[in-house]
Write an enzyme that holds these catalytic residues in place. Structure first.
Site, PDB file in Angstrom:
ATOM      1  CG  MET A  51      16.825   7.847 -26.181  1.00  0.00           C
ATOM      2  SD  MET A  51      17.026   8.480 -24.821  1.00  0.00           S
ATOM      3  CE  MET A  51      17.356   9.902 -24.922  1.00  0.00           C
TER       4      MET A  51
ATOM      5  CD  GLN B 117      18.250   2.317 -20.090  1.00  0.00           C
ATOM      6  OE1 GLN B 117      18.070   3.864 -21.448  1.00  0.00           O
ATOM      7  NE2 GLN B 117      18.836   1.052 -20.695  1.00  0.00           N
TER       8      GLN B 117
ATOM      9  CB  CYS C 297      21.730   3.356 -26.116  1.00  0.00           C
ATOM     10  SG  CYS C 297      21.839   4.528 -27.051  1.00  0.00           S
TER      11      CYS C 297
ATOM     12  CE  LYS D 193      17.210  -3.026 -23.714  1.00  0.00           C
ATOM     13  NZ  LYS D 193      18.034  -3.107 -24.852  1.00  0.00           N
TER      14      LYS D 193
ATOM     15  CG  ASN E 288      15.653  -6.184 -26.225  1.00  0.00           C
ATOM     16  OD1 ASN E 288      16.436  -5.032 -26.491  1.00  0.00           O
ATOM     17  ND2 ASN E 288      14.287  -5.850 -26.471  1.00  0.00           N
TER      18      ASN E 288
END
Length: 335
Positions: free
Chosen positions: A24, A75, A105, A144, A216
């Protein structure tokens, strides 16, 4: 006729060997143009765009990107299957190469909207969402996620989550190798404090050999990327690709993708940004909107501090243009 959709999917899967994470306020279209100059093959992701903003808010401008960014994935954030399906249609109409659902997130804003990492606690809902997205999509729909949240036991919940995704037709996922603590840690703390569990993610690749899995979290060097690729199908790099972009992307096409073409040098990357910068400024944009993404290009080299200072100070001046970038370049020893 050739199956161009299958060809595109094959190309994107290959590019997913190395991807730059959605971040972001960082991975906007100017950042992606800059990153693409360093790597022609790596998969680039947009910032997260919420489905409500697109469907209810009419914010379709958030999907704008430049053709040079391909391969590029969008995304989405959301938890309403019908709304995500409609947002997916919009993304496909815009020409994205992949649509990704955010299940990782940890921010308060995302939690209040009932999407992001909190969806790790609702795998059935996620399965419904991705099924609806896949039905509406002409490109691959991916996910994700985290290894778990709060008091969940990752060794239990992660394989169950992956099985749900596989049953819903998802074939490619990226796993952030940290748990997210939605209670007690800030989003920034969630990027550093929960311990990394790479072995668990590796074990998921062994348990789900038919899934394309990328890892990740905490990956900051080219050597680390190569090491993870010994175990995983792909690697997604976040902050390191932003703060030291050339260290991650500069030689990626040769090292990760086997491309024999000579990569652009750091100086050549700067000069290749000139046309993009001049078009943006001529259209009324501000130089700083682009150069803020370029500050780490010379990280670790003599003159890097001067590069950052001249760009940071000069790019905000009225009428600033590429001359500021050229002046900053003169302050760097980029040999």
């Amino acid at each position: 006729m050739p199956d161009t959709s299958r060809d595109k999917m094959t190309s994107v899967i290959r590019s997913a060997r190395l991807s730059v994470a959605p971040m972001m306020q960082w991975t906007d279209r100017h950042c992606r143009v800059f990153h693409r100059l360093m790597s022609q093959h790596s998969l680039l992701y947009t910032e997260m765009v919420t489905a409500p903003a697109l469907v209810r808010g009419g914010a379709r401008h958030l999907l704008e990107f430049y053709p040079a960014e391909h391969p590029v994935a969008v995304q989405l954030g959301g938890s309403d299957a019908a709304e995500l399906a409609e947002a997916t249609r919009m993304c496909c109409d815009e020409g994205y190469d992949e649509v990704n659902l955010n299940v990782g997130c940890p921010s308060d804003r995302v939690q209040s909207g009932a999407f992001g990492a909190i969806l790790m606690t609702q795998p059935d809902l996620v399965a419904d969402c991705v099924s609806a997205m896949r039905a509406a999509s002409s490109v691959e729909v991916t996910v994700k996620c985290r290894i778990g949240v709060d008091d969940q036991i990752p060794e239990d919940v992660l394989p169950q989550f992956l099985q749900k995704m596989q049953d819903a037709g998802v074939t490619r996922l990226t796993i952030h190798a940290r748990k997210a603590w939605l209670k007690g840690l800030s989003p920034k703390e969630n990027r550093d404090i929960p311990p990394l569990d790479y072995p668990l993610v590796y074990a998921m690749k062994q348990a789900f050999p038919d899934l394309h899995l990328s890892i990740n979290g905490g990956i900051s060097t080219e050597a680390a990327v190569k090491e993870h690729l010994q175990h995983m199908d792909g690697v997604m790099v976040g902050r390191a690709a932003y703060h030291q972009p050339y260290d991650i992307l500069g030689n990626a096409d040769a090292v990760i993708f086997g491309d024999t073409r000579q990569p652009l040098s750091r100086v050549e990357v700067v000069m290749a940004m000139q046309d993009h910068i001049e078009r943006h400024v001529a259209a009324g944009g501000k130089l700083s909107q682009i150069t803020k993404h370029m500050l780490g290009l010379f990280a670790g080299l003599p003159g890097a501090r001067n590069w950052r200072r001249i760009l940071s100070d000069g790019a905000h001046q009225e009428g600033a243009g590429f001359d500021v970038v050229r002046d900053a370049l003169l302050a760097v020893d980029a040999r």
